[in-house]
Enzyme design. Sequence first.
Site, PDB file in Angstrom:
ATOM      1  N   ARG A 145     -21.050  16.672  -2.936  1.00  0.00           N
ATOM      2  CA  ARG A 145     -21.280  15.745  -1.824  1.00  0.00           C
ATOM      3  C   ARG A 145     -21.460  16.528  -0.534  1.00  0.00           C
ATOM      4  O   ARG A 145     -20.740  17.488  -0.263  1.00  0.00           O
ATOM      5  CB  ARG A 145     -20.107  14.775  -1.660  1.00  0.00           C
TER       6      ARG A 145
ATOM      7  N   GLU B  32       0.843  -1.193   0.000  1.00  0.00           N
ATOM      8  CA  GLU B  32       0.000   0.000   0.000  1.00  0.00           C
ATOM      9  C   GLU B  32       0.883   1.249   0.000  1.00  0.00           C
ATOM     10  O   GLU B  32       1.848   1.337   0.764  1.00  0.00           O
ATOM     11  CB  GLU B  32      -0.924  -0.016   1.219  1.00  0.00           C
TER      12      GLU B  32
END
Length: 425
Positions: free
Chosen positions: A192, A36
């Site tokens: 949003r 990651e």
Amino acid sequence: MAQPKDFTVAVIGGGIAGLTTAIALHQRNIPVTVYERTSKFGEIGAGVSFTPNAIRAMQGCHPGIAEAFNKVCTRNGWESKREVWFDYVDGVESETRFTITNNLGQNGVHRAHFLDELVKLLPPERAVFGKCLQEIVDKEGEKVMMKFADGTVAYADAVIGCDGIKSKVRQFVVGAGHPSVKPSYAHKYAYRAMVPMDKAIEALGEEKALNACMHMGQGSHVLTFPVEHGQRLNIVAFHTTEEDWEDYERTTKQSAREDAFRDFAGFGTDIQNLLKLTDETLNVWAIFDLGDHPVPTFTRGRVAISGDAAHATSPHHGAGAGFCIEDAFFLAELLQDPAVIHPADLAAVLQVFDQHRRERGQWLVQSSRWIGDCYEWQAKGIERDLKKIEQEINHRNRIIADFDIEGSVAVARRDLQSTLGGSKL
């Protein structure tokens, strides 16, 4: 657990796709490591929901994934609407016109909260952080080499790219010059916001505030659904534009609430009242997907792409994350198959994965674009015909939700066994 396999798998990316893949592999005693790029697991974005096919895939990957979903999801507030996916509202007249249902109903989860639960299912030693992939080298007779931006390298027998819409692994699979390396702007963006539920009830009334609604209108649509166990209402307001997105590298920006009022000026009192509750500064998200240039293959040698890296979609079907989990289940079941014994078998595994997953994944990308246009009364041949819109949604939702994933995996495994059996004669 099954007997451990004599090969290793690297998963690039630790979002929902990467974690579910790693959990499913670890559950099957397949040695796996997640690489990651950030310093810890985390998800951007707010709400995400899942359809019935995704829940079956979760259970197939690892029962704990479905349990994690149930722990953090928020369903419709009224018991009588537990199987309602969305009530579809004429956003101009603020009147509900039809309802779409399934056996699961609406179930919003916060991406970060879901990921926090998934992390608990993967041993910490199975993840390495701060690893930004720069290059992959796949030479016959050697392990696949991964080179990272910090100068380190790692090796595995197979690499699965779950590194999202701007996937570096996809660039390796299709070639740096292929048009699918760069995702496409769908010429939609979304405001949003989240507002307290008591204020939302004042704005919309209890029924529309406590239960999922899709407010349709010309060139725009707004979806609303409860989150945080009914404490807040999630608002995602989409608008279509002919203009290009100004900065490909940054897919979010800040905008003024007045811009939202302008984009939704044709909507009725419900949406006007909701917008008044939002902050004066709003986050705007550009909608990118892989719709203009579909990926020609999901695999190259012992390297494959999965999830958004392979079939990033717009959110209008609410199925993108669920398809990522379908991919994870397929990969885990194929890699676990008794016919897969040695590292030399892995290229065949990934080829079968591509053969059985690419058509469905790419269908979703195109269907999601189409259904988003239906919500905005601009799908050719349908426009504002609400009966046709309802039929389109039901037809396409059945393709998504009624998918026999166990049966499809069984067919894929038979194909894999035939391939490997023939290669070993």
